[in-house]
Design a protein around this motif. Structure first.
Motif, PDB file in Angstrom:
ATOM      1  N   ARG A 162      10.284  23.328  -1.501  1.00 48.90           N
ATOM      2  CA  ARG A 162      10.200  24.597  -0.763  1.00 48.90           C
ATOM      3  C   ARG A 162      11.362  24.705   0.215  1.00 48.90           C
ATOM      4  NH1 ARG A 162       6.496  28.384   0.386  1.00 48.90           N
ATOM      5  NH2 ARG A 162       5.079  27.352  -1.066  1.00 48.90           N
ATOM      6  N   THR A 163      11.622  23.624   0.939  1.00 46.33           N
ATOM      7  CA  THR A 163      12.736  23.612   1.885  1.00 46.33           C
ATOM      8  C   THR A 163      14.066  23.789   1.159  1.00 46.33           C
ATOM      9  OG1 THR A 163      11.496  22.164   3.374  1.00 46.33           O
ATOM     10  CG2 THR A 163      13.887  22.243   3.652  1.00 46.33           C
ATOM     11  N   TYR A 164      14.200  23.099   0.031  1.00 45.20           N
ATOM     12  CA  TYR A 164      15.431  23.201  -0.756  1.00 45.20           C
ATOM     13  C   TYR A 164      15.681  24.636  -1.213  1.00 45.20           C
ATOM     14  CZ  TYR A 164      18.186  23.290  -5.046  1.00 45.20           C
ATOM     15  OH  TYR A 164      19.086  23.631  -6.026  1.00 45.20           O
ATOM     16  N   PHE A 165      14.657  25.278  -1.751  1.00 44.76           N
ATOM     17  CA  PHE A 165      14.831  26.645  -2.224  1.00 44.76           C
ATOM     18  C   PHE A 165      15.262  27.572  -1.093  1.00 44.76           C
ATOM     19  CE2 PHE A 165      11.881  26.066  -6.101  1.00 44.76           C
ATOM     20  CZ  PHE A 165      12.960  25.958  -6.959  1.00 44.76           C
ATOM     21  N   LYS A 166      14.668  27.413   0.078  1.00 43.32           N
ATOM     22  CA  LYS A 166      15.060  28.257   1.209  1.00 43.32           C
ATOM     23  C   LYS A 166      16.519  28.012   1.583  1.00 43.32           C
ATOM     24  CE  LYS A 166      10.609  29.155   3.408  1.00 43.32           C
ATOM     25  NZ  LYS A 166      10.660  30.609   3.191  1.00 43.32           N
ATOM     26  N   GLY A 167      16.903  26.751   1.664  1.00 42.98           N
ATOM     27  CA  GLY A 167      18.283  26.442   1.999  1.00 42.98           C
ATOM     28  C   GLY A 167      19.256  26.909   0.940  1.00 42.98           C
ATOM     29  N   HIS A 168      18.848  26.802  -0.325  1.00 47.33           N
ATOM     30  CA  HIS A 168      19.743  27.230  -1.398  1.00 47.33           C
ATOM     31  C   HIS A 168      19.935  28.736  -1.370  1.00 47.33           C
ATOM     32  CE1 HIS A 168      21.855  26.289  -5.165  1.00 47.33           C
ATOM     33  NE2 HIS A 168      21.500  27.522  -5.511  1.00 47.33           N
ATOM     34  N   LEU A 169      18.855  29.482  -1.110  1.00 49.71           N
ATOM     35  CA  LEU A 169      19.003  30.926  -1.062  1.00 49.71           C
ATOM     36  C   LEU A 169      19.824  31.359   0.152  1.00 49.71           C
ATOM     37  CD1 LEU A 169      18.115  33.271  -2.862  1.00 49.71           C
ATOM     38  CD2 LEU A 169      16.247  33.699  -1.252  1.00 49.71           C
ATOM     39  N   GLU A 170      19.741  30.602   1.247  1.00 51.36           N
ATOM     40  CA  GLU A 170      20.585  30.918   2.400  1.00 51.36           C
ATOM     41  C   GLU A 170      22.061  30.814   2.048  1.00 51.36           C
ATOM     42  OE1 GLU A 170      19.916  31.949   5.709  1.00 51.36           O
ATOM     43  OE2 GLU A 170      18.069  32.408   4.622  1.00 51.36           O
TER      44      GLU A 170
END
Length: 370
Positions: free
Chosen positions: A77-85
């Motif tokens: 979940r954290t990775y996806f948020k950071g990747h979309l940022e």
């Protein structure tokens, strides 16, 4: 949808399914059975409970080794948020693609017919139709069912993936721009180019305990392709609270104001920003509003001031601060000049989220300080 309910759910998971998570998490026993996952995503999505506290609670309960799989899934979940940022075009591109696909539905009767059958659960595909109805009726699907559903939508029904992502975002009680958009892209073979997720009959039969045995799936499809993948953008610099008193603006992506780096005497005004997913159904809107109301009450109690209606001059001239809103509707709705406070968890993990998940996975011990 409250912090108290999220903490109760966390306690129930730790005392119940938690020790069996790694062995059972892929099994979907159906909407009326006890969950085989934590079912904490609606609370994590709104940060009524935080990734940090959930991960550390699991490690405290089970130890690092036995909690490893659960911890890794939270970091997805954290990775996806950071990747979309760092790849915001993936979000804007999905919205634009959904709009184009809506135009195709109006112009292509055959596509419209298949789409209507899919969202109404009338395709005749075993399992898929139940998942579609479950999503609309409950706002929830097991994660493995989401993957099967997306794969069948894309590769068997040949529907535009952006319409599927939109269907999920409108209906999921835990719909998250990053996790949802990038999961659909991953299934399609766009997130990791050349690597897609294919729903297979034997896998569905196995992990639904034989409830479903779908016929006629395309089990040998090609990955989708796109002319121009989302370009990487630099991660914005973290902002710090200004000196002196401030006004606090709450939004639905981070509803744990008590742990923001703001003292009790610093916050003098509070207001709430409501920004739903595009065309979200009533169930999702109601959950958002309940979560915002819960956070507003807690913020009032914690900071010792009353929440104000969000209107002209609500901040009484004070600088406005808010928890960092990642790419999505909340970030789009924030007024100009708001100071966005990024949590230490995101500040540590997002810089290694710009490529594949393996970088995050290998960094987990460092990120947790263990």
């Amino acid at each position: 949808m409250t912090r108290e309910a999220g903490l109760s759910g966390l306690d129930a998971f730790l005392a119940g399914q938690g020790p069996h998570y790694a062995a059972l998490r892929n099994t979907d026993r159906g909407r009326d059975a006890a969950p085989t996952t934590s079912a904490l995503s609606p609370f994590l999505r709104r940060r009524l409970i935080t990734e940090d506290e959930v991960v550390r609670a699991a490690i405290d309960a089970f130890g690092e080794q036995d909690a490893e799989k659960f911890v890794s899934e939270v970091f997805w979940r954290t990775y996806f948020k950071g990747h979309l940022e760092t790849h915001p075009q993936a979000w804007t591109g999905a919205l634009a693609g959904a709009a184009r696909a809506q135009g195709r539905l109006a112009a292509e009767p055959g596509l419209r017919r298949i789409y209507d059958q899919a969202v109404e659960g009338r395709t005749g595909i075993d399992g898929f139709d139940d998942w579609s109805r479950d999503l609309v009726e409950t706002g929830w699907l097991h994660n493995h069912a989401r993957m099967w559903f997306a794969s069948i939508w894309i590769f068997t029904l040949r529907l535009p993936w952006e319409l599927g992502a939109d269907f999920f975002m409108r209906n999921l009680i835990d719909g998250d721009p990053a996790s949802n958009t990038l999961s659909w892209r991953w299934v399609a073979g766009l997130h990791t180019r050349g690597k897609h997720y294919v729903a297979r009959r034997d896998n569905i039969r196995r992990f639904t305990d034989g409830r479903y045995d779908p016929q006629g799936l395309d089990e040998d499809p090609d990955c989708l392709e796109e002319a121009q993948p989302p370009r990487e953008a630099p991660l914005s610099r973290a902002e710090v609270p200004p000196s002196g008193t401030v006004a606090l603006l709450l939004h639905g992506d981070d509803l744990h104001p008590e742990t923001l780096p703001l003292g009790r005497g610093v916050v003098q005004r509070i207001a709430v920003l409501t920004a739903h997913a595009p065309d979200a159904v009533g169930r999702v809107r109601a959950a958002d509003e309940q979560a915002l109301e819960d956070a507003s009450r807690r913020a009032e109690a914690h900071f010792g001031c009353s929440a104000e209606p969000l209107g002209e001059g609500w901040n009484a001239g004070l600088p406005i601060v808010t928890a960092y809103a990642p790419v999505g509707p909340s970030a789009d709705a924030l007024p100009a000049g708001v100071i966005r406070l990024r949590r230490a968890w995101d500040e540590a993990a997002w810089p290694v989220s710009n490529r594949g998940y393996s970088r995050v996975r290998s960094a987990i011990p460092r990120l947790l300080g263990v």
